[in-house]
Enzyme design. Structure first.
Site, PDB file in Angstrom:
ATOM      1  NE  ARG A 119       9.673   6.250   8.889  1.00  0.00           N
ATOM      2  CZ  ARG A 119       8.818   6.157   7.987  1.00  0.00           C
ATOM      3  NH1 ARG A 119       9.031   5.159   7.024  1.00  0.00           N
ATOM      4  NH2 ARG A 119       7.494   6.873   7.983  1.00  0.00           N
ATOM      5  CD  GLU A 153      11.019  -7.054   6.389  1.00  0.00           C
ATOM      6  OE1 GLU A 153      11.769  -7.854   7.011  1.00  0.00           O
ATOM      7  OE2 GLU A 153      10.129  -6.301   7.112  1.00  0.00           O
ATOM      8  N   PRO A 202       0.801  -1.330  -0.011  1.00  0.00           N
ATOM      9  CG  PRO A 202      -0.197  -1.058   2.078  1.00  0.00           C
ATOM     10  CD  PRO A 202       0.397  -2.141   1.045  1.00  0.00           C
ATOM     11  CG  ASN A 203      -0.433   4.303   1.029  1.00  0.00           C
ATOM     12  OD1 ASN A 203      -1.210   4.830   0.642  1.00  0.00           O
ATOM     13  ND2 ASN A 203      -0.290   3.848   2.436  1.00  0.00           N
ATOM     14  NE  ARG A 212       3.935   6.492   1.874  1.00  0.00           N
ATOM     15  CZ  ARG A 212       4.168   5.160   2.100  1.00  0.00           C
ATOM     16  NH1 ARG A 212       4.632   4.305   1.332  1.00  0.00           N
ATOM     17  NH2 ARG A 212       4.192   5.085   3.346  1.00  0.00           N
ATOM     18  NE  ARG A 225       6.567   4.600  10.257  1.00  0.00           N
ATOM     19  CZ  ARG A 225       5.402   4.550   9.523  1.00  0.00           C
ATOM     20  NH1 ARG A 225       5.277   3.613   8.646  1.00  0.00           N
ATOM     21  NH2 ARG A 225       4.607   5.661   9.581  1.00  0.00           N
ATOM     22  CB  ALA A 242       1.200   0.208   6.532  1.00  0.00           C
ATOM     23  CE1 TYR A 289       8.801   5.325   3.075  1.00  0.00           C
ATOM     24  CE2 TYR A 289       7.219   6.906   3.217  1.00  0.00           C
ATOM     25  CZ  TYR A 289       7.503   6.205   3.628  1.00  0.00           C
ATOM     26  OH  TYR A 289       7.064   5.368   4.963  1.00  0.00           O
ATOM     27  CG  ASN A 333       8.096  -1.733   0.596  1.00  0.00           C
ATOM     28  OD1 ASN A 333       7.563  -2.093   1.742  1.00  0.00           O
ATOM     29  ND2 ASN A 333       9.038  -0.558   0.377  1.00  0.00           N
ATOM     30  CG  HIS A 347      10.618  -1.817   4.841  1.00  0.00           C
ATOM     31  ND1 HIS A 347       9.707  -1.933   5.236  1.00  0.00           N
ATOM     32  CD2 HIS A 347      11.093  -3.204   5.769  1.00  0.00           C
ATOM     33  CE1 HIS A 347       9.064  -3.002   5.272  1.00  0.00           C
ATOM     34  NE2 HIS A 347      10.112  -3.939   6.030  1.00  0.00           N
ATOM     35  CB  ILE A 348      11.959   3.131   0.616  1.00  0.00           C
ATOM     36  CG1 ILE A 348      11.616   2.269  -0.520  1.00  0.00           C
ATOM     37  CG2 ILE A 348      12.807   4.480   0.087  1.00  0.00           C
ATOM     38  CD1 ILE A 348      10.381   3.014  -1.398  1.00  0.00           C
ATOM     39  CB  SER A 349      12.187   4.801   5.608  1.00  0.00           C
ATOM     40  OG  SER A 349      11.233   3.718   6.057  1.00  0.00           O
TER      41      SER A 349
HETATM   42  C1  DQA Z   1       7.919   1.380   4.117  1.00  0.00           C
HETATM   43  C2  DQA Z   1       8.079   1.564   5.638  1.00  0.00           C
HETATM   44  C3  DQA Z   1       6.611   1.193   6.189  1.00  0.00           C
HETATM   45  O1  DQA Z   1       6.775   1.407   7.561  1.00  0.00           O
HETATM   46  C4  DQA Z   1       5.695   2.083   5.718  1.00  0.00           C
HETATM   47  O2  DQA Z   1       4.322   1.773   6.127  1.00  0.00           O
HETATM   48  C5  DQA Z   1       5.636   2.002   4.327  1.00  0.00           C
HETATM   49  C6  DQA Z   1       6.736   2.105   3.478  1.00  0.00           C
HETATM   50  C7  DQA Z   1       9.480   1.717   3.480  1.00  0.00           C
HETATM   51  O3  DQA Z   1       9.621   1.390   2.318  1.00  0.00           O
HETATM   52  O4  DQA Z   1      10.227   2.319   3.968  1.00  0.00           O
HETATM   53  O5  DQA Z   1       4.628   2.022   3.559  1.00  0.00           O
HETATM   54  O6  DQA Z   1       7.749   0.029   3.842  1.00  0.00           O
END
Ligand code: DQA
Length: 148
Positions: free
Chosen positions: A107, A98, A9-10, A17, A111, A77, A22, A74, A100-102
């Site tokens: 954080r 797995e 998602p997102n 965003r 998370r 959330a 990101y 990825n 994650h960009i961040s």
């Molecule tokens: C994310 C980190 C998650 O906590 C967040 O909800 C995302 C992006 C990342 O790529 O850093 O949607 O997965």
């Protein structure tokens, strides 16, 4: 290798965003970067993005039935909430990385929990878009080891 790249998602909103977290690159540019890298490595790649948990479960299962060699995911959330995604990865028994960009560990505390991590061969976090390429390299290394 046949690599499935699944985004939750997102992540279709990349570029719009929270760019401070990101970056300014779009989802399209992310896909193009990975496609180029896979082409250079002689790998096939398929992309999928959804804002819906069940659709992500379906795609993990599809990777299995379509003969994928590995998955880069990825889960957005859903990382922090989804036992269904964990179970899907366990069910298909494919190597999954797995991403994650961040840097999720740096954080909010919510998370720091990742349900899917327990079924993944590795986690790449906080490396921005290149983290997806790192994840592909981990799958390639893992694949080589399996063939040796
Ligand atoms: C994310 C980190 C998650 O906590 C967040 O909800 C995302 C992006 C990342 O790529 O850093 O949607 O997965």
């Amino acid at each position: 290798m046949k690599i499935f790249v699944i985004n939750g998602p997102n992540l279709n909103m990349l570029g719009i965003r929270e760019p401070a977290i990101y970056g300014s690159g779009t989802y399209k540019s992310l896909v193009e970067m990975i496609e180029k890298n896979c082409r250079e490595n002689g790998d096939e790649c398929e992309f999928f993005q959804s804002n819906h948990e069940g659709a992500l479960v379906d795609e993990i299962q599809r990777a299995y039935f379509d003969g994928a060699d590995g998955i880069v995911i990825n889960p957005g959330a859903y990382t922090h909430t989804s036992i269904a995604l964990l179970d899907a990865v366990k069910a298909v028994k494919l190597p999954v990385v797995e991403v994650h960009i961040s840097d999720v560990d740096a954080r909010e505390s919510f998370r720091k929990t990742s349900y899917i991590r327990a079924a993944c061969i590795a986690t790449v976090s906080g490396e921005g878009f290149p983290g997806y390429l790192h994840a592909c390299d981990i799958l390639r290394e893992n694949h080589k080891k399996g063939e040796a």
